[in-house]
Scaffold this motif. Sequence first.
Motif, PDB file in Angstrom:
ATOM      1  N   UNK A 190     -27.050  15.663  -2.988  1.00 11.40           N
ATOM      2  CA  UNK A 190     -25.825  15.972  -3.719  1.00 11.40           C
ATOM      3  C   UNK A 190     -24.640  16.122  -2.775  1.00 11.40           C
ATOM      4  N   UNK A 191     -24.875  16.766  -1.629  1.00 11.02           N
ATOM      5  CA  UNK A 191     -23.790  16.950  -0.661  1.00 11.02           C
ATOM      6  C   UNK A 191     -23.319  15.608  -0.110  1.00 11.02           C
ATOM      7  N   UNK A 192     -24.269  14.692   0.167  1.00 12.52           N
ATOM      8  CA  UNK A 192     -23.907  13.370   0.674  1.00 12.52           C
ATOM      9  C   UNK A 192     -23.096  12.598  -0.362  1.00 12.52           C
ATOM     10  N   UNK A 205      -2.877  11.782  -8.365  1.00 10.65           N
ATOM     11  CA  UNK A 205      -3.623  12.299  -7.200  1.00 10.65           C
ATOM     12  C   UNK A 205      -4.828  13.121  -7.653  1.00 10.65           C
ATOM     13  N   UNK A 206      -4.616  13.957  -8.656  1.00 11.91           N
ATOM     14  CA  UNK A 206      -5.719  14.786  -9.140  1.00 11.91           C
ATOM     15  C   UNK A 206      -6.817  13.927  -9.762  1.00 11.91           C
ATOM     16  N   UNK A 207      -6.409  12.867 -10.452  1.00 13.03           N
ATOM     17  CA  UNK A 207      -7.416  11.992 -11.060  1.00 13.03           C
ATOM     18  C   UNK A 207      -8.247  11.282 -10.001  1.00 13.03           C
ATOM     19  N   UNK A 208      -7.607  10.879  -8.931  1.00 12.20           N
ATOM     20  CA  UNK A 208      -8.316  10.173  -7.855  1.00 12.20           C
ATOM     21  C   UNK A 208      -9.248  11.135  -7.114  1.00 12.20           C
ATOM     22  N   UNK A 209      -8.734  12.297  -6.736  1.00 10.13           N
ATOM     23  CA  UNK A 209      -9.556  13.243  -5.972  1.00 10.13           C
ATOM     24  C   UNK A 209     -10.642  13.886  -6.838  1.00 10.13           C
ATOM     25  N   UNK A 210     -10.428  13.899  -8.171  1.00 14.79           N
ATOM     26  CA  UNK A 210     -11.426  14.506  -9.058  1.00 14.79           C
ATOM     27  C   UNK A 210     -12.523  13.558  -9.468  1.00 14.79           C
ATOM     28  N   UNK A 211     -12.413  12.272  -9.115  1.00 17.71           N
ATOM     29  CA  UNK A 211     -13.435  11.296  -9.497  1.00 17.71           C
ATOM     30  C   UNK A 211     -14.622  11.386  -8.539  1.00 17.71           C
ATOM     31  N   UNK A 212     -15.839  11.421  -9.084  1.00 20.19           N
ATOM     32  CA  UNK A 212     -17.043  11.486  -8.244  1.00 20.19           C
ATOM     33  C   UNK A 212     -17.932  10.257  -8.411  1.00 20.19           C
ATOM     34  N   UNK A 213     -17.382   9.202  -9.005  1.00 23.84           N
ATOM     35  CA  UNK A 213     -18.155   7.970  -9.202  1.00 23.84           C
ATOM     36  C   UNK A 213     -17.767   6.949  -8.135  1.00 23.84           C
TER      37      UNK A 213
END
Length: 302
Positions: A240-242, A270-278
């Motif tokens: 998960x960390x990786x 910016x928030x949308x980009x940094x909040x994406x985890x895919x």
Amino acid sequence: MVKPPHEAMHRIFQHDPGLFSRVSRFLGVDIPRPVRATPLPTDLTETSPVERRVDTILRFETADQGDFLLAIEAQGSRNPDKPASWAYYTAYLWMKYRLPTALLVVCQDHTTAKWAQQAVSSGPPQLPTLTLRPVVAGPHNMPVITDPEEARADLVLASLAAITHAAEPAVNAILKALSTALRDVPEDIADPIVEFTAQGLGKHPAKHLWRNLVAVDLSFYKSYLVEEIREEARTEARTEALAEGEARRAAEDVLAVLAERGLDVPEAARERITGCDDPQTLSRWLRRAVTAPTAEEVFDTE
């Protein structure tokens, strides 16, 4: 030496198979006349070894009713071949040990339990001959133990409760009560409970909760399986960390390309980009960031 009466009493039915249906009315049963009868070999000796194993067999001694045998089978799903095998097991054990023999079937879902507890007869409805009536333990009748004190009073029963409810929502509360109850239990007693529970949960989602509870609540135990559980938990945490690190770097790359091109990046973008985890989505945004006229158009077509 086989005597003539013995031969006559059964060979007459070979001579005229329809005789059985005519005799049946005297036996108090109604057997329809067969449309065909085929003699089969009478020698039931196995010509080659056939492996037949019961999951567990226990011999019990009682003060009032003498000894008896209990065959225990774990059943994961409906299997139309099983009742015949169970009948063979119980009949064989009865013949071998000359003791009353019972059968317990342990299940983890209601459908299998309902199927397993149905009485099955080897003969037609009018002549049940040998009827198998297993006793079934499953989520329909095993207790839901959610009180740590109750779990501590019978750790093995609490473990079985977790195993039989492995697919039920109640399993989470059972596991939490069991892990709490095991905290102050000697290691030699707790270890088998931990292992039975882990094995019994199999691939059900509850296994992850149990592994986490063992890793946190029972951190002082050192058995092989406990260490394996902890290592799996550590591996999942590292994975998960990786993944989080990969997503963070990918988001930084998107923002770096936009900054290099001198494009303004509004706070919402910016928030949308940094909040994406895919990672796949971020990779697509990165390719668009190379040519998009504005930061907002990185998200176009979504």
